[in-house]
Design a protein around this motif. Structure first.
Motif, PDB file in Angstrom:
ATOM      1  N   ARG A 244     -22.948  25.598 -11.947  1.00  0.00           N
ATOM      2  CA  ARG A 244     -23.912  24.580 -11.538  1.00  0.00           C
ATOM      3  C   ARG A 244     -24.426  23.733 -12.682  1.00  0.00           C
ATOM      4  NH1 ARG A 244     -27.047  27.969  -7.022  1.00  0.00           N
ATOM      5  NH2 ARG A 244     -25.253  28.189  -5.691  1.00  0.00           N
ATOM      6  N   MET A 245     -24.081  22.468 -12.651  1.00  0.00           N
ATOM      7  CA  MET A 245     -24.685  21.508 -13.561  1.00  0.00           C
ATOM      8  C   MET A 245     -26.178  21.434 -13.282  1.00  0.00           C
ATOM      9  SD  MET A 245     -23.636  19.283 -15.902  1.00  0.00           S
ATOM     10  CE  MET A 245     -24.539  18.144 -16.924  1.00  0.00           C
ATOM     11  N   SER A 246     -26.544  21.611 -12.003  1.00  0.00           N
ATOM     12  CA  SER A 246     -27.952  21.522 -11.624  1.00  0.00           C
ATOM     13  C   SER A 246     -28.769  22.611 -12.299  1.00  0.00           C
ATOM     14  CB  SER A 246     -28.110  21.610 -10.110  1.00  0.00           C
ATOM     15  OG  SER A 246     -27.469  22.762  -9.590  1.00  0.00           O
ATOM     16  N   GLY A 247     -28.158  23.779 -12.558  1.00  0.00           N
ATOM     17  CA  GLY A 247     -28.868  24.838 -13.263  1.00  0.00           C
ATOM     18  C   GLY A 247     -29.184  24.432 -14.689  1.00  0.00           C
ATOM     19  N   VAL A 248     -28.208  23.871 -15.377  1.00  0.00           N
ATOM     20  CA  VAL A 248     -28.427  23.398 -16.746  1.00  0.00           C
ATOM     21  C   VAL A 248     -29.383  22.204 -16.732  1.00  0.00           C
ATOM     22  CG1 VAL A 248     -27.343  22.360 -18.769  1.00  0.00           C
ATOM     23  CG2 VAL A 248     -26.236  24.270 -17.627  1.00  0.00           C
ATOM     24  N   ASN A 249     -29.230  21.326 -15.752  1.00  0.00           N
ATOM     25  CA  ASN A 249     -30.143  20.184 -15.645  1.00  0.00           C
ATOM     26  C   ASN A 249     -31.585  20.651 -15.512  1.00  0.00           C
ATOM     27  OD1 ASN A 249     -28.138  18.281 -15.820  1.00  0.00           O
ATOM     28  ND2 ASN A 249     -28.012  17.877 -13.637  1.00  0.00           N
ATOM     29  N   ASN A 250     -31.802  21.676 -14.693  1.00  0.00           N
ATOM     30  CA  ASN A 250     -33.162  22.181 -14.508  1.00  0.00           C
ATOM     31  C   ASN A 250     -33.714  22.792 -15.785  1.00  0.00           C
ATOM     32  OD1 ASN A 250     -33.510  21.342 -11.904  1.00  0.00           O
ATOM     33  ND2 ASN A 250     -33.169  23.334 -10.956  1.00  0.00           N
ATOM     34  N   VAL A 251     -32.887  23.570 -16.478  1.00  0.00           N
ATOM     35  CA  VAL A 251     -33.332  24.154 -17.739  1.00  0.00           C
ATOM     36  C   VAL A 251     -33.663  23.043 -18.732  1.00  0.00           C
ATOM     37  CG1 VAL A 251     -32.715  25.643 -19.677  1.00  0.00           C
ATOM     38  CG2 VAL A 251     -31.988  26.259 -17.369  1.00  0.00           C
ATOM     39  N   ALA A 252     -32.797  22.030 -18.791  1.00  0.00           N
ATOM     40  CA  ALA A 252     -33.035  20.908 -19.704  1.00  0.00           C
ATOM     41  C   ALA A 252     -34.284  20.124 -19.307  1.00  0.00           C
ATOM     42  CB  ALA A 252     -31.820  19.981 -19.732  1.00  0.00           C
ATOM     43  N   LEU A 253     -34.513  19.997 -17.999  1.00  0.00           N
ATOM     44  CA  LEU A 253     -35.685  19.252 -17.528  1.00  0.00           C
ATOM     45  C   LEU A 253     -36.972  19.904 -18.014  1.00  0.00           C
ATOM     46  CD1 LEU A 253     -36.529  16.837 -15.685  1.00  0.00           C
ATOM     47  CD2 LEU A 253     -36.754  18.499 -13.834  1.00  0.00           C
ATOM     48  N   TRP A 254     -36.989  21.234 -18.002  1.00  0.00           N
ATOM     49  CA  TRP A 254     -38.206  21.963 -18.400  1.00  0.00           C
ATOM     50  C   TRP A 254     -38.271  22.227 -19.902  1.00  0.00           C
ATOM     51  CZ3 TRP A 254     -42.321  22.436 -15.442  1.00  0.00           C
ATOM     52  CH2 TRP A 254     -42.167  22.308 -14.051  1.00  0.00           C
ATOM     53  N   THR A 255     -37.122  22.322 -20.569  1.00  0.00           N
ATOM     54  CA  THR A 255     -37.140  22.762 -21.975  1.00  0.00           C
ATOM     55  C   THR A 255     -36.408  21.828 -22.931  1.00  0.00           C
ATOM     56  OG1 THR A 255     -35.097  24.077 -21.833  1.00  0.00           O
ATOM     57  CG2 THR A 255     -37.148  25.157 -21.144  1.00  0.00           C
ATOM     58  N   GLY A 256     -35.669  20.834 -22.414  1.00  0.00           N
ATOM     59  CA  GLY A 256     -34.839  19.995 -23.279  1.00  0.00           C
ATOM     60  C   GLY A 256     -35.522  18.719 -23.745  1.00  0.00           C
ATOM     61  N   LYS A 257     -34.690  17.762 -24.158  1.00  0.00           N
ATOM     62  CA  LYS A 257     -35.169  16.485 -24.677  1.00  0.00           C
ATOM     63  C   LYS A 257     -34.705  15.358 -23.754  1.00  0.00           C
ATOM     64  CE  LYS A 257     -32.930  17.009 -28.549  1.00  0.00           C
ATOM     65  NZ  LYS A 257     -32.407  16.852 -29.927  1.00  0.00           N
ATOM     66  N   GLN A 258     -35.533  14.319 -23.606  1.00  0.00           N
ATOM     67  CA  GLN A 258     -35.166  13.196 -22.761  1.00  0.00           C
ATOM     68  C   GLN A 258     -34.009  12.432 -23.397  1.00  0.00           C
ATOM     69  OE1 GLN A 258     -38.364  10.491 -21.800  1.00  0.00           O
ATOM     70  NE2 GLN A 258     -37.239   9.522 -20.133  1.00  0.00           N
ATOM     71  N   ALA A 259     -32.980  12.170 -22.590  1.00  0.00           N
ATOM     72  CA  ALA A 259     -31.785  11.510 -23.105  1.00  0.00           C
ATOM     73  C   ALA A 259     -32.074  10.068 -23.504  1.00  0.00           C
ATOM     74  CB  ALA A 259     -30.670  11.558 -22.063  1.00  0.00           C
ATOM     75  N   SER A 260     -32.874   9.381 -22.704  1.00  0.00           N
ATOM     76  CA  SER A 260     -33.217   7.986 -22.967  1.00  0.00           C
ATOM     77  C   SER A 260     -34.598   7.712 -22.394  1.00  0.00           C
ATOM     78  CB  SER A 260     -32.193   7.039 -22.333  1.00  0.00           C
ATOM     79  OG  SER A 260     -32.702   5.705 -22.283  1.00  0.00           O
ATOM     80  N   PRO A 261     -35.426   6.941 -23.098  1.00  0.00           N
ATOM     81  CA  PRO A 261     -36.749   6.628 -22.550  1.00  0.00           C
ATOM     82  C   PRO A 261     -36.672   5.755 -21.303  1.00  0.00           C
ATOM     83  CG  PRO A 261     -36.333   5.326 -24.532  1.00  0.00           C
ATOM     84  CD  PRO A 261     -35.224   6.338 -24.427  1.00  0.00           C
ATOM     85  N   TYR A 262     -35.502   5.158 -21.062  1.00  0.00           N
ATOM     86  CA  TYR A 262     -35.343   4.247 -19.934  1.00  0.00           C
ATOM     87  C   TYR A 262     -34.607   4.873 -18.747  1.00  0.00           C
ATOM     88  CZ  TYR A 262     -36.434   1.206 -23.847  1.00  0.00           C
ATOM     89  OH  TYR A 262     -37.024   0.650 -24.946  1.00  0.00           O
ATOM     90  N   VAL A 263     -34.324   6.185 -18.834  1.00  0.00           N
ATOM     91  CA  VAL A 263     -33.643   6.889 -17.740  1.00  0.00           C
ATOM     92  C   VAL A 263     -34.482   8.106 -17.370  1.00  0.00           C
ATOM     93  CG1 VAL A 263     -31.504   7.954 -16.952  1.00  0.00           C
ATOM     94  CG2 VAL A 263     -31.420   6.143 -18.671  1.00  0.00           C
ATOM     95  N   PRO A 264     -35.142   8.096 -16.216  1.00  0.00           N
ATOM     96  CA  PRO A 264     -36.068   9.183 -15.879  1.00  0.00           C
ATOM     97  C   PRO A 264     -35.373  10.480 -15.486  1.00  0.00           C
ATOM     98  CG  PRO A 264     -35.894   7.645 -14.051  1.00  0.00           C
ATOM     99  CD  PRO A 264     -35.100   7.048 -15.180  1.00  0.00           C
TER     100      PRO A 264
END
Length: 929
Positions: A244-264
């Motif tokens: 699941r990419m969604s699993g990594v996405n969720n972990v990144a959402l809570w603990t990672g860094k924003q990829a771009s200030p213009y992409v929410p």
């Protein structure tokens, strides 16, 4: 302004849910937003400007096309927006990744205004998501003498889009958060029952673990502002189960860094860890986002003076802690030394595997996609300029052992490798760009694959892909509002992209909800194929298949490639003879049990299982290869006899022809070309030109397992062992027990025959058992519900022709009706037979589910929490896995049977049988690939 008004209403609704405005991805709404921006006196202008800048999705979304054109007009001066200067417009274009933004930048670079062209060139030099249409424009301009374009191509040659990026931080401070003890499945990070929301990243993020954990993570971030939260599987492996990419996405959402200030809500670079490392599929997904995966090794086996493991009363090794990773512990990762240190500087574990040159590149570039596209862009530049590309990226690791033969997977990788040293034979451990023949996207991750394809500006499936399929199996059970909203647009997008789709966007052919793995198994028409699928159970009986996250699936569709090291292999052979009363599913379970007995540890984990099972046709052999995902293997390769492989290919041809006859052929002729490819392969085998794939006699394996069929004397059950005092031992597939263990006392609340683990023979077994019991007792009564789900419509059609469907209908209290599908999930069951629609059904857990606290006996693959079962306050849900006859008999009895009851019930039934090939394998030493 109706669309904008609707958007404002949606914003208010989301605000009540604690959510931000949903990102904009459609053109008409973007056009209305721009109209408001142009109206300097509009009451909503400030908000509209904010949504345009910060909340409009990039890539190839229709919104991105409108946004890019408006920014172009601002740069050219035909539109004037005080808040967006031409310089700022260029910055916004630089964050739009590709597609319309690249088209606009090339327009500006090749335009008449040289000052603008130079500014556009500086932005274009930073971009990597260019496709042939883009590079052909640049090539033509270069050949026409455009000096600015030549300068851009020279920049691509030097890979300045990569070299000018900041280096990876030498030291990364982390603070630990133990998400759970034992193996952590991706269901904890992205539950299957929330699959409908995966494309809405902020909404889906609310389902990661639980609210308490989310609050704790936020507290840790406040307490340690300079540290990154590292999510940990204590005493287990992180990210087992689904891909699941969604699993990594969720972990990144809570603990990672924003990829771009213009992409929410698109975050990258999470740090994840496990005592026993990271599941191979999950680790690949972490690499997609430029994250760090840590093999902690913080618990080790306690040994005696002779170095032998000390066992506890249950016969399991006693573990002792080397160092603590208790939640809130501050640690330091040194990316230069490639080591994990305590806060005080004590060395804890070597992390060399986490910081290979290739993984460091992913981290620097913000993910693996940028590296893949960057390398292609550099190659384009070198070819256009007629020079050799300088060595910028880490050279692929090429490992070759003179005199050593090749395993089956090594042969497949050598045959399909791209960009390797010509003539060099590669062995396990080599880094390889490998061509992908077959790609599958499934419906609960497909919307994310859509997003990934849009983000990387892809518009059509790569011509090097032989077959590509979009399934509808994971949402087949219940055609609810969520499915009705998501599935049709997914099918339309994928069909337009070039895939054969389970549902027809035009509604002209009957919706096919067949299980994706079964379809991919049918459209794989060569034992030399490489298959990538958006599900961990992408394991074929032909070729080598890898379950992958939605992003890797998107990359394979767009480029026809995947990048990975050649895996090590474990060889599995068989001796002895199957007892008449045993089913092949018991051989599958016994393989895992005997492997653990022979080696102590799970030698399958992270490796390819090369199974020498040559006398079983594709459908039956698939039962073994499919299960290897639960053995934590990276993949499996099935070694077939020539005659068996020909039979499997003929079967595949007939199934593909059925798809064509149903009207599923794509305008690109994909299915017909697969039949032609199968015919070509059959001709090669029959002529002796290229026999069925076999390893070399002197191939080197990590380990070998010999399965003794004589030792399998009673049915086997994979038990989640939910009450084990060691929580790390719960919900694993390592507890395999004979049926006698349960003493005919194990109560069964629900039986399930279905999922990808069954074939036509399994459904025939159900029918024959009903006939036998009816003949003996006059009628059949169920003491527990039995849900039967054929994996494909073809199976049902054949069962009807052969007379087996009639007996199933006689005893069923519910039969699916495609003309009137269920719109709500079943929550309670009667003690009857349910004939469900083809698809995944209970195995997925996103729609149908057992009642809480139930003990379920199933033929499926998933035994962990959150899928088939859930807990109550009084009782833990249990999902035990067994063969079809065991499941059917247990549902009729309401308990597990005795061995005598079982033997009597299967007397005279044609169970799935397997006999190891008696002839010696053909030696293929002279032909590596």
């Amino acid at each position: 302004m109706s669309l904008y008004t609707d958007y404002l209403n949606e914003i208010e609704t989301r605000k009540e849910q604690g959510l931000s405005p949903k990102p904009i991805d459609d053109a008409p709404l973007t056009e209305e937003v721009i109209a408001i921006i142009k109206d300097t006196g509009h009451e909503h202008r400030a908000d509209a400007l904010h949504y345009f800048i910060y909340n409009t999705l990039p890539g190839t979304t229709s919104a991105a096309g409108v946004k890019a054109q408006f920014l172009k007009q601002i740069i050219l001066g035909t539109e004037n927006v005080a808040e967006i200067t031409p310089e700022y417009a260029f910055e916004l274009l630089s964050h739009m990744k590709g597609g319309p933004s690249i088209e606009v930048l090339i327009d500006l670079v090749t335009g008449d205004d040289q000052a603008i062209a130079k500014q556009a060139a500086e932005v274009l030099k930073t971009q990597v998501f260019l496709y042939e249409a883009d590079t052909e424009r640049l090539k033509a301009a270069h050949q026409a003498g455009n000096a600015i374009v030549t300068e851009i191509i020279e920049s691509y040659l030097q890979a300045e889009f990569f070299t000018k990026l900041p280096d990876v931080d030498e030291e990364v401070e982390v603070v630990t958060f133990v998400a759970a003890e034992g193996d952590i499945s991706t269901d904890l990070l992205s539950p299957g029952n929330q699959a409908h929301s995966r494309a809405d990243r902020e909404l889906h993020g609310q389902c990661m673990i639980d609210e308490k954990a989310q609050k704790h993570i936020e507290e840790l971030k406040l307490q340690h502002p300079d540290a990154r939260v590292m999510l940990i599987a204590e005493k287990g492996t992180m990210g087992v189960g689904s891909s699941r990419m969604s699993g990594v996405n969720n972990v990144a959402l809570w603990t990672g860094k924003q990829a771009s200030p213009y992409v929410p809500f698109v975050n990258i670079a999470p740090v994840v860890a496990g005592t026993n490392g990271i599941s191979p599929i999950f680790l690949t997904t972490v690499g997609v986002t430029g994250g760090i995966g840590v093999d902690l090794k913080n618990w080790v086996k306690k040994v005696d003076e002779d170095g032998n493991a000390i066992l506890n009363n249950d016969g399991n090794p006693i573990l002792e802690q080397k160092y603590s990773v208790e939640t809130g512990t501050v640690l330091k990762i040194n990316t230069k030394d490639k080591k994990l240190y305590s806060e005080d500087g004590e060395e804890l574990v070597d992390m060399s595997a986490s910081f290979t040159p290739q993984k460091m590149e992913f981290m620097k570039a913000g993910g693996s996609y940028a590296i893949v596209f960057g390398k292609k862009l550099q190659t384009f530049a070198a070819e256009t300029l007629g020079v050799e590309a300088p060595l910028v990226f880490a050279p692929s690791r090429e490992i070759s052992h003179e005199g050593q033969g090749l395993t089956a997977v090594e042969k497949i990788f050598n045959a399909n490798a791209r960009g390797t040293t010509p003539g060099k034979v590669l062995h396990a451990g080599s880094d390889v760009r490998v061509g992908v023949n077959i790609v599958g996207s499934q419906d609960t991750t497909g919307l994310m694959t859509m997003q990934e394809l849009e983000a990387m500006a892809a518009t059509i499936v790569s011509p090097s892909v032989d077959g590509a399929y979009q399934s509808g199996c994971h949402t087949a059970s219940v055609w609810d509002i969520k499915a009705q909203a998501n599935t049709p647009r997914l099918m339309k997008f994928m069909n337009n992209f070039g895939l054969v789709t389970g549902r027809d966007p035009k509604g002209e052919y009957h919706a096919m909800t067949d299980v994706i793995h079964k379809v991919l198994n049918d459209i794989t028409v060569s034992d030399w194929d490489v298959i990538i699928g958006g599900d961990s159970h992408t394991r074929m009986s032909k070729g080598v298949a890898f379950g992958a996250d939605s992003g890797t699936v998107a990359l394979a569709l767009a480029t026809g490639e995947a990048s990975m090291p050649i895996p090590e292999s474990v060889k599995v052979t068989f001796k002895g003879q199957m007892a008449d009363h045993m089913d092949f599913r018991d051989v599958v379970h016994a393989t895992q049990a005997q492997m653990l007995e022979q080696h102590g540890d799970n030698v399958f984990q992270g490796r390819v299982i090369e199974v020498h099972i040559g006398t079983l046709l594709a459908d039956q052999a698939f039962t073994f290869t499919d299960w290897t995902a639960e053995m934590k293997a990276k993949a499996s390769v099935c070694i077939s006899d020539d005659e068996t492989l020909i039979g499997s290919l003929e079967l595949a041809k007939s199934r593909i022809q059925i798809m064509i006859d149903k009207g599923m052929e794509h305008d690109n002729g994909m299915l017909a070309s697969l039949i032609a490819k199968a015919d070509a392969r059959i001709a090669e085998i029959k002529s002796g030109e290229r026999p069925a794939l076999r390893p070399d006699a002197n191939a080197k394996y990590f380990a070998e397992v010999v399965v003794d069929l004589d030792a399998i004397v009673e049915p086997m059950i994979a038990d989640p062992d939910v009450n084990n005092v060691d929580v790390s031992k719960r919900y694993t597939h390592d507890t395999i027990r004979p049926i006698s263990f349960y003493k005919a006392e194990k109560h069964v609340d629900l039986g399930f025959v279905g999922s990808c683990m069954v074939h036509k023979g399994d459904i025939k077994i159900v029918a024959q058992m009903l006939r036998n019991l009816e003949a003996e007792h006059g009628e059949v009564t169920f003491k527990a519900p039995l849900v039967v789900t054929a994996p494909t419509y073809n199976i049902i059609d054949e069962l009807k022709e052969e007379g087996d469907w009639e007996i199933l209908q006689k005893y069923c209290g519910f039969e699916f009706d495609d003309a009137a599908p269920k719109t709500t999930a079943r929550t309670e069951y009667e003690n009857i037979l349910y004939l469900e629609r083809p698809g995944c059904n209970l195995c997925m857990g996103n729609q149908e589910k057992a009642e809480k606290g139930d003990t379920v006996l199933a033929t499926s693959t998933r035994l962990f929490q959150g899928r088939v079962v859930a807990d109550t306050a009084e009782k833990k849900g249990e999902s035990l896995l067994a063969s079809t006859p065991v499941v059917v008999l247990s549902a009729i009895l309401g308990r597990t049977p005795t061995l005598d009851e079982y033997i009597k019930a299967v007397d005279g039934i044609n169970l799935t049988k397997f006999a190891p090939p008696k002839k010696a394998p053909i030696d293929a030493l002279s032909v590596h690939y």
